[in-house]
Design an enzyme around this catalytic site. Structure first.
Site, short mmCIF file in Angstrom:
data_model
loop_
_atom_site.label_atom_id
_atom_site.label_comp_id
_atom_site.label_asym_id
_atom_site.label_seq_id
_atom_site.Cartn_x
_atom_site.Cartn_y
_atom_site.Cartn_z
N ASP A 1 -6.49 -1.79 5.16
CA ASP A 1 -6.20 -2.86 4.22
C ASP A 1 -6.56 -4.23 4.78
O ASP A 1 -6.02 -5.24 4.33
CB ASP A 1 -4.71 -2.83 3.83
CG ASP A 1 -4.33 -1.53 3.15
OD1 ASP A 1 -5.06 -1.10 2.25
OD2 ASP A 1 -3.30 -0.94 3.53
N ASP B 1 0.88 -1.16 0.00
CA ASP B 1 0.00 0.00 0.00
C ASP B 1 0.92 1.22 0.00
O ASP B 1 2.08 1.13 0.41
CB ASP B 1 -0.89 -0.03 1.23
CG ASP B 1 -1.75 1.21 1.34
OD1 ASP B 1 -2.31 1.62 0.32
OD2 ASP B 1 -1.83 1.78 2.45
N ASP C 1 -1.42 -0.99 6.14
CA ASP C 1 -1.44 -0.24 7.40
C ASP C 1 -2.20 -0.96 8.51
O ASP C 1 -2.30 -0.45 9.61
CB ASP C 1 -2.01 1.16 7.20
CG ASP C 1 -3.48 1.16 6.80
OD1 ASP C 1 -4.13 0.10 6.90
OD2 ASP C 1 -4.00 2.21 6.40
#
Length: 790
Positions: free
Chosen positions: A693, A505, A689
């Site tokens: 997610d 991410d 995180d």
């Protein structure tokens, strides 16, 4: 007349005690009312087969007052120790007195029959259990009382001193090891005399004396120091499950029995030296494995002990010393220089220096300003400061980390389960092979049949096979924890070693997580000040990292009602009664109306009107490019999957050297991307995180959560990076791969050793004493090889 032994705990029944319990229609003696109640409780619950399976005597129930258990029903106690998800509750327990798999079986079977219990998992290797129940149907005190009635004293982790339990286990192991070591040295000295006399001649009376003394010394070594092996073998046979203790016990009893017979009749070989050596070396290997296990568990203990026992709470301008357990959110505490922050909170004044080395592995202290968040357990390395508590007790980041580690300790990795199954099959094969060897030698050379059969039993014990996997994983887990990467799932290390693709991410993962508003482009009738305050009101309750950019907006904020987050879109709420939205262009367009605007930044709008576009920037982590390059050098294919707009994602990808990136992905899109990669036979590691997610972290083959605060405590990832920066990731991959290599080496050594040693022993080329050295050396080599990971 021999003193009868208690059927439940196997201790001597005191004189004058005539208590019994009827089991299978026969009265069995018990030593006290506690053991009688426990045995009747097990019988009446239909769990009488426990006595057939157990590998050690049951513990004697200790008297505990009823209110000792009801204490754990108090809300303030459960707030610190119990995790709640709606009506479900869970807690991690340490079961004192749990000694074998049969004990775990008994606890699981009994609690599964209690209404309201949602799940119970016991790990006999660590004596830990995870208990889940519906608090509306059954009280925690009733479940703890049920466990205690079985003879095991439950301790809620976080409320008990696990170091004391580990120290007690070490003391018992050291006592057995000392008895075996001293006995082995004495018997070996006598054996030297007997061997010398066999070649140069010895007075028959002296020879018989040395044999009798060897018998007297070897007997307590076998039946006290070697008791765990004998009891384990007996229970394994009773359960019709061949375990690795079976060939060990068979070899020990055969060698000792033959030696006793030959000593009493005055002729033939004696093997007391082999018996004592075998017991000592076996115990030494198991002690080394226990030390490795305790050191891995010491990570939890060290984290638990980071918090001080008390804190200086400030009320009405005056300080009062209170227990840390009595702190609550909103309290203000004074933290002198050099002392530990007692809870999570924000600094009331500053600047301050926070030493988070025990939490993150980073040696340098971090500078904190007024209003910055501080993690409880870090040390105030600057001057005295005041802290406003935001989370205390069970809700702190530190408590969440400890729960994650305890969750991992209640599980057994697939590699360890597979090795145990192999060991059980191997034992069955060895027992059959031993019978075949004995029959063959009885035909070919009867005088050598016994020694050869004994050597086969000893040399082929699969101890090394059973130790090969768990020891390496235990040492690796402890090493990773010291580097700031916590393993929270038992199979995570193996999965990380196999990963060939790593998906990142962007926001909060590749970036530092401190976004700032760079520009505001006005699009409608409202002024910039109103747009800032409206955006801050909308973002105030958001967990997304970009929401931090709006937290420093000055002035009174509009009242936000009916706040609703749309995954991959943004946030909407009513501000002073009017519906507003902030988020992606398409998300806001559904409310504000169509417009020709670039698909970048965060848009703010309300019904029929576009208000503003915010350009928010979050700097890349300085170590991101190096970490990605190192991972690529290890053969992992880096991919970025971000919900940000394409120009920002492309810029980040170019800056850190990632060729493949995907922008404007919502949680469902990220999930589809990972699934598509895995359909291409890619082994995907996902780094996110920990909160936003969550779906894709759960779907990936192995997941790594990176973040701070509540994100760590709430994550369900396989590994949690608590160290600052991404530099620990390449090292973690190297460690995982090295661990799997060590496991393969251990398994190959264990298998190769048996493939070579077994034919040699069957051919009569390995005497029993050399077989004992070879088997024990094999186990010690496996443990020593695993220790290289440390």
């Amino acid at each position: 007349m021999a003193t009868p032994r208690c059927f439940h705990c196997r201790e001597d029944v005191p004189a004058g005690v005539a208590l019994t319990v009827a089991l299978d229609g026969e009265p069995q003696p018990v030593c006290c009312a506690g053991c009688q109640a426990a045995a009747e409780f097990i019988r009446d619950a239909g769990l009488g087969r426990y006595y057939d399976f157990r590998a050690a005597p049951a513990p004697r129930p200790e008297p505990v007052a009823d209110d000792a258990w009801t204490t754990y029903d108090r809300a303030e106690i459960q707030a610190r120790l119990v995790t709640r998800t709606g009506a479900a509750a869970s807690v991690n327990l340490l079961l004192e007195g749990l000694r074998c798999p049969a004990c775990g079986w008994l606890v699981e079977r009994r609690l599964e029959r209690v209404a309201g219990v949602a799940g119970i998992a016991v790990n006999p290797a660590s004596a830990r259990a995870r208990l889940e129940w519906r608090s509306s149907e059954v009280a925690l005190s009733a479940l703890l009382r049920t466990i205690h009635e079985l003879g095991y004293r439950p301790h809620l982790l976080g409320a008990t001193d696990t170091l004391e339990v580990a120290a007690r286990e070490r003391r018992v192991a050291l006592r057995r090891l000392a008895v075996a070591g001293l006995g082995m040295m004495q018997v070996m000295m006598f054996a030297v005399g007997l061997y010398a006399g066999a070649f140069s001649g010895m007075d028959p009376l002296l020879r018989e004396y040395l044999r009798l003394v060897s018998l007297l010394v070897a007997t307590p070594v076998l039946f006290y120091a070697g008791r765990p092996f004998l009891e384990g073998a007996w229970r394994a046979l009773a359960a019709r499950t061949p375990g690795m203790d079976v060939p060990v016990a068979a070899a020990l009893l055969l060698a000792w029995s033959a030696s006793v017979w030959n000593t009493l009749r005055g002729s033939g070989e004696v093997y007391f030296d082999s018996v004592t050596m075998f017991v000592f070396l076996l115990l030494l290997g198991r002690y080394a494995e226990m030390v490795a296990r305790h050191q891995a568990g010491s990570t939890n203990d060290a984290l638990v002990r980071l918090l001080p026992a008390s804190a200086l709470r400030i009320r009405d301008g005056r300080g009062e010393r209170v227990a840390v357990a009595d702190l609550a959110a909103g309290d203000e505490v004074a933290v002198p220089a050099g002392e530990t922050f007692p809870a999570d909170g924000t600094l009331c004044d500053g600047p301050a220096l926070a030493d988070e080395s025990l939490l993150t592995g980073e040696s340098a202290a971090v500078t904190k300003a007024a209003g910055d968040a501080v993690i409880g357990g870090s040390v105030n390395a600057g001057g005295p400061v005041r802290l406003r508590v935001t989370a205390a007790g069970h809700d702190t980041v530190l408590a969440g980390i400890v729960r994650l580690l305890e969750r991992a300790q209640t599980e057994r990795p697939a590699l360890a389960r597979l090795a145990d199954r192999w060991a059980n099959w191997f034992v069955a094969i060895i027992l059959l092979a031993t019978l075949a060897v004995a029959a063959t030698w009885l035909v070919l050379d009867p005088p050598r049949a016994f020694a050869t059969t004994l050597a086969v039993l000893v040399v082929s014990c699969p101890c090394a096979l059973s130790l090969a996997t768990p020891t390496a994983l235990t040492v690796a887990t402890a090493r990773l924890a010291r580097r700031g990467l916590l393993v929270t799932r038992a199979d995570a290390v193996e999965a990380l070693a196999r990963a060939d693709t790593i998906v990142f991410d962007k926001t909060g993962t590749l970036t530092v997580g401190r976004p700032v508003i760079r520009t505001i482009a006005m699009l409608g009738p409202a002024d910039a000040d109103y747009c800032r305050r409206a955006a801050a009101a909308l973002e105030w309750s958001s967990a997304h990292p970009l929401a931090l950019a709006f937290r420093n907006v000055q002035g009174a904020l509009p009242q936000a009602d009916a706040v609703h987050a749309v995954a991959g879109g943004g946030l909407e709420a009513r501000l002073d009664g009017e519906l507003h939205r902030i988020g992606s262009r398409d998300f806001v367009a559904a409310l504000a109306g169509p417009a020709e605007l670039p698909d970048c930044g965060l848009y703010l709008g309300r019904a029929g009107a576009w208000l503003a576009r915010f350009e928010v920037e979050d700097a890349l982590r300085p170590e991101a490019a190096r970490a990605v390059a190192d991972l690529a050098g290890l053969g992992l294919r880096p991919v970025i999957a971000s919900g940000d707009h394409a120009p920002a994602v492309a810029a980040a990808a170019n800056a850190i050297g990632v060729a493949e990136y995907h922008a404007r992905l919502g949680p469902a899109d990220k999930l589809r991307l990972v699934q598509a990669l895995e359909q291409q036979d890619r082994q995907v590691a996902m780094v996110g995180d920990g909160v936003n997610d969550a779906p894709v972290l759960a779907a990936a083959r192995v997941s790594i959560a990176i973040g701070a605060g509540a994100a760590i405590a709430r994550t369900s990832a396989d590994l949690v990076l608590i160290a600052r920066g991404l530099g620990a990731l390449p090292e973690a991959v190297r460690m995982a791969r090295r661990t799997v290599t060590i496991i393969r080496q251990n398994l190959a050594w264990a298998a190769g050793y048996n493939l070579v040693a077994l034919p040699l022993a069957a051919a009569g080329l390995v005497p029993p004493w050399l077989a004992a050295i070879g088997m024990s050396a094999s186990s010690l080599l496996v443990v020593a090889n695993a220790w290289r990971l440390a």
